[in-house]
Write a protein that holds these residues in place. Structure first.
Motif, PDB file in Angstrom:
ATOM      1  N   SER A  61       0.828  -1.194   0.000  1.00 31.03           N
ATOM      2  CA  SER A  61       0.000   0.000   0.000  1.00 31.03           C
ATOM      3  C   SER A  61       0.871   1.256   0.000  1.00 31.03           C
ATOM      4  O   SER A  61       1.859   1.324   0.708  1.00 31.03           O
ATOM      5  CB  SER A  61      -0.891  -0.021   1.244  1.00 31.03           C
ATOM      6  N   HIS A  64      -4.396  -6.030  -4.895  1.00 30.69           N
ATOM      7  CA  HIS A  64      -3.690  -6.344  -3.658  1.00 30.69           C
ATOM      8  C   HIS A  64      -3.676  -7.837  -3.423  1.00 30.69           C
ATOM      9  O   HIS A  64      -3.077  -8.330  -2.478  1.00 30.69           O
ATOM     10  CB  HIS A  64      -4.412  -5.686  -2.476  1.00 30.69           C
ATOM     11  N   THR A  82      -1.390   5.825  -8.432  1.00 32.65           N
ATOM     12  CA  THR A  82      -0.779   7.003  -9.053  1.00 32.65           C
ATOM     13  C   THR A  82      -0.317   6.672 -10.472  1.00 32.65           C
ATOM     14  O   THR A  82      -0.556   7.427 -11.417  1.00 32.65           O
ATOM     15  CB  THR A  82       0.414   7.463  -8.209  1.00 32.65           C
TER      16      THR A  82
END
Ligand SMILES: Nc1ncnc2c1ncn2[C@@H]1O[C@H](COP(=O)(O)OP(=O)(O)OP(=O)(O)O)[C@@H](O)[C@H]1O
Ligand SMILES: [Mg+2]
Lengths: 261, 314, 314
Positions: free
Chosen positions: A47, A214, A53
């Motif tokens: 994370s 994730h 981004t």
């Protein structure tokens, strides 16, 4: 090992020495990474390492907020244009690159209008054309069967999983060349998640996909290539099987085996 | 150990019991006070409406609505006043709504953070606190005597439009801000331009809040009296303004814009400031209608707010 | 850290140079932005208009009347043969009515705010708030009627020698009028106080009243100050109630039982007459307006400073 399929080696886009700054804070450091056509590229990493981004550089989402700055290049093929270049209109980029967000974000309009909106702003207004596009997109997003009788119902009344597939249909309706997914299943339950995963696997027949996740298993299941990022830098990029079975960097191995992160 | 015993004793002691009781009593008294004060406020509202109704309800009649003002209280009516109010409100809305929504969109969606934006924001906040009569003075000096718009409907509409502009801007900005950024991003990601995102998403989704704000601002304007007195409202107009249409091309006429005007609150003020009781009755009747207008607008605003809030929940 | 990119054979495709330009849509976007920006700037233009007109006319006024006389003379008789221009006579009227109004509105508004935010159930709050807000929706001219023809006669039962026009009833009515401004903004501020602060107090055994007065109220003081400032601004600028019920006689007095003119009432009085444009009499209303604006501004700046001092960051 899979056979080398030519379609897997056509470049759709690549970043070259991409730096990104939120004001003065640099979030990406010299990212160089290819995205192949008709492949799924997964971005993994702890994370805050800059996955979102990076993904949002591809459709110039950062341009919406003041103070953000790109350096380096993201090149879109076959045009070979640097899409983060100052002379390129971000709208033009977003017209060709679709995005699906972490949390389903349908418009509070009808299901039909959600899917049709992208074509409407591209100047399509004939009912017949729109009907066709909407049906095709909903079918590709595996939602048509569930909603075909209530296209005029509000999208806000769909379940979370349905909403996310609607958002996929909305993006697909404009026939993007590259589709960006930012943790598309993190707000969904396991059943809805597996439907989205199936969908991603199917969609790569026609479009290049970059997906942030994730979930290591998800990356392994759906992607052809995987990039591992750490603190705004690329650590390793390779075929997914290789990344998960025999990574060349110790840090990658630690991460994919769950030893940190 | 001794300490523990001490506390136990204290807890059981009647002294503490009594203190708790007293505090609870005080608390209850305080709550009662709150309720009482609220009751007083509502009672005042009740008394006001009651007094007005008692004085003026008997005067409400078709004749009252359709008569020109007159020297004879029993024959006087509010025809020019309510028509004037409608026309002035129309002009007020036409001035304040486009400008206010435009300004709000600019500030929320377009403006970059700069000293200029800062100046505009501070300016709006301060304008909202400027006494309404000061707007009237500005309009008198600028619109009436500099721009030679005269003591006309146009002047009145522009004056009230400027007066409620800050309210409209503030309400619209608040409504726009309630649209979550994720929805904007969804539109942008599909390739929408800024204006398309605003037109197709931000504005429609915040329409409930915007409408509510508009109506509340207009309901404020309906009752405004002071600035219109300064720009020269007449209270005795025994003729109607020019009609907004005409027989020949282009069929619409703008002559009425430059006619002298009066509005409901001006008419009421005129009547209430006369010494004769009979005119006070007229004032009360006009006040009832005026009150009904602004309360109705407030009610509509409340309904719209509730309706939209139910329709869109993020 | 070195990036590791495995070599994967790549077939590069034909070359094009740029994404198609969209000149026309881009120009349209720019034009729209410009329009919206213009709308945002009108608010600045209004401020400039207000300041410009007041300054311009006051400048001419002060060429004929010395500032010292204006600020120190004890009489205000600009329309008499023996003209005096002592603004204090009007300022005193404004200050007295405002003080009376605040004596009503601040305790009432604060108590209501505390009750609604700390004691009332959600449903009661949702019901009472809009009803209270109706108090501020009533047109001010209606309040004027109420003050003159209900409150004053009622007060006469107590003080039989109370004059028919007096500042007390005008001030009381203004006070009721601004209760909702005070209560609703204060309540918002109090409800913004985080629950954990309240829970901290409750856990120590405080009653609701103690929590409200010692924890919530002080924490919300910044927002509550803003509410008070809003109320003060409204009271200072209020025109119709005083013009109707307080009389129009400029008198230097601090006794609320007497009739007196406020700054706003004087402007109304002159506007109702027919003073020639450009005369000193005409200019007095702008000088008065400037004074009114400066006083309002002064209170706002003071309020802002207090607000800053009490600001709490959670
Ligand atoms: N708008 C912003 N302004 C400033 N810094 C930001 C902004 N958004 C993200 N960052 C910073 O940039 C870095 C990368 O954030 P990013 O959201 O890309 O991480 P991520 O890999 O997507 O994390 P996650 O897995 O939690 O979504 C973080 O250090 C974050 O704090
Ligand atoms: Mg992320």
């Amino acid at each position: 090992m899979k056979a080398l399929d030519v379609s897997q080696t056509v470049l759709k886009a690549e970043s070259r020495g991409l730096n990104f700054f939120y004001g003065v804070a640099q979030a990406l450091h010299g990212l160089t990474l290819p995205v192949y056509d008709r492949c799924v590229t997964a971005l993994i990493g702890p994370s805050g390492c800059g996955k979102t981004t990076y993904l949002r550089c591809f459709n110039r989402m950062h341009d919406l907020y003041p103070g953000n700055r790109y350096e380096g290049a993201v090149i879109l093929y076959p045009d070979r244009v640097n899409i983060v270049g100052a002379e390129v209109d971000p709208i033009e980029v977003r017209m060709r690159i679709g995005m699906v967000f972490q949390k389903p974000n349908p418009f509070p309009k009808s299901i039909y209008e959600n899917v049709a909106y992208g074509m409407r702003i591209r100047g399509v207004s004939s009912k017949a054309d729109l009907d066709m596009v909407v049906e095709r997109a909903l079918q590709e997003a595996a939602l048509w069967g569930e909603v075909k009788d209530r296209l005029q119902a509000s999208a806000m009344n769909l379940s979370g999983g349905q909403q996310q597939r609607l958002c996929i249909a909305r993006a697909l309706a404009t026939s993007p060349e590259l589709l960006l997914f930012d943790e598309p299943t993190s707000a969904l339950d396991p059943t809805a998640t597996s439907r989205i995963e199936e969908l991603v696997t199917e969609l790569k027949q026609k479009v290049a996909i970059v997906i942030v996740t994730h979930n290591m298993q998800q990356a392994a299941r759906v992607s052809d290539h995987t990039a591992f990022m750490y603190e705004g830098r690329l650590v390793e990029f390779d075929r997914t099987e290789k990344m998960f079975t025999n990574p060349s960097v110790k840090l990658t191995e630690d991460y994919v085996t769950g030893r940190f992160g | 150990m001794r300490l523990k015993n001490g506390i136990a004793k204290y807890i059981k002691s009647t002294a503490l019991q009594r203190r708790i009781m007293r505090r609870k009593g005080l608390d209850r008294f305080f709550a009662f006070e709150g309720l009482f004060v609220m009751g007083v406020a509502l009672l005042v509202l009740f008394a006001l409406v009651g007094q007005l109704a008692a004085d003026g309800a008997g005067r409400l009649s078709w004749q009252f609505l359709t008569s020109f003002p007159s020297r004879f209280p029993a024959q006087a009516g509010i025809l020019t006043a309510w028509i004037g109010t409608l026309l002035v409100m129309l002009l007020t809305a036409l001035t304040a709504i486009p400008l206010g929504i435009g300004a709000a969109i600019y500030l929320e969606e377009y403006a970059a953070k700069s000293w200029l934006t800062e100046v505009i924001e501070i300016n709006i906040a301060n304008l909202a606190g400027v006494p309404s009569i000061v707007y009237g003075l500005m309009a008198l000096g600028l619109l009436v005597y500099e721009l030679h718009l005269g003591q006309s409907f146009l002047t009145a509409g522009l004056t009230l439009g400027m007066l409620i502009l800050p309210m409209v801007i503030i309400a619209t900005r608040e409504a726009i801000r309630s649209v979550p950024p994720a929805v904007r991003e969804a539109a942008y990601a599909l390739g929408a331009t800024k204006w398309q995102t605003v037109r197709d998403h931000v504005l429609p989704y915040s329409m409930g809040g915007i409408l509510t704000g508009m109506i509340l601002a207009l309901s404020r304007a309906v009752g405004e009296t002071a600035p219109l007195i300064t720009v020269g409202a007449l209270s005795f107009i025994a003729f109607l303004p020019h009609p907004p249409w005409q027989g020949t091309f282009p069929f619409v006429s703008f002559e009425w814009l430059f006619d002298p005007f009066t509005v409901m609150p001006i008419q009421m003020f005129n009547w209430v400031s006369r010494p004769q009781e009979e005119f006070h009755v007229n004032a009360a009747a006009a006040g009832l209608i005026l009150l009904a207008m602004s309360l109705a607008m407030n009610a509509v605003a409340i309904v719209i707010r509730a309706r939209f809030r139910k329709r869109i929940h993020w | 850290m070195e990036a590791h990119i495995a070599e994967i054979p790549v077939e590069k495709q034909a070359i094009r140079t740029s994404l198609s330009p969209r000149l026309v849509p881009r120009l349209k976007e720019k034009a729209i932005e410009l329009l919206l920006q213009l709308a945002a700037f009108t608010s600045v233009a209004i401020t400039l208009g207000i300041v410009g007109v007041l300054a311009y006319e006051s400048f001419h006024f002060f060429q004929q009347v010395s500032v010292v006389d204006f600020l120190t003379d004890r009489q205000w008789t600009p329309l008499f043969a023996d003209a005096h221009y002592g603004i204090l006579s009007l300022v005193s009227g404004t200050l007295v009515t405002t003080a009376v109004a605040l004596l009503v509105a601040i305790p009432m508004g604060s108590l209501i705010a505390i009750y609604l935010s700390e004691y009332a159930s959600r449903s009661l709050r949702e019901f009472v708030k809009p009803v209270l807000e109706l108090l501020s929706a009533v047109p001010t001219v209606v309040y004027g009627y109420f003050a003159l023809l209900f409150v004053t006669p009622a007060l006469k039962q107590i003080w039989s020698d109370l004059p028919g026009f007096n500042m007390l009833s005008a001030g009381l009515v203004i006070g009721f009028m601004i209760v909702p401004y005070v209560s609703s903004v204060s309540e918002d501020a109090m409800r913004a106080v985080p629950v954990y602060l309240r829970e901290g107090a409750f856990a120590l055994g405080a009653t609701r009243m103690q929590t409200a007065l010692r924890v919530v109220f002080p924490s919300a003081l910044s927002g509550i100050t803003a509410a008070y400032v809003l109320g003060v601004s409204r009271a200072i600028g209020e025109t119709m109630v005083v013009a109707i019920a307080a009389g129009m006689q400029p008198t230097l007095t601090l006794n609320p039982l007497e009739p007196a003119a406020t700054m706003t009432a004087y402007i109304v009085q002159v506007s109702l007459g027919d003073l020639p444009h450009g005369s000193v009499g005409y200019q007095t209303i702008f000088a008065t307006g400037l004074m009114l604006l400066l006083i309002t501004l002064l209170f706002n700046i003071a309020g802002h400073a207090l607000k800053k001092r009490y600001r709490q960051v959670y």
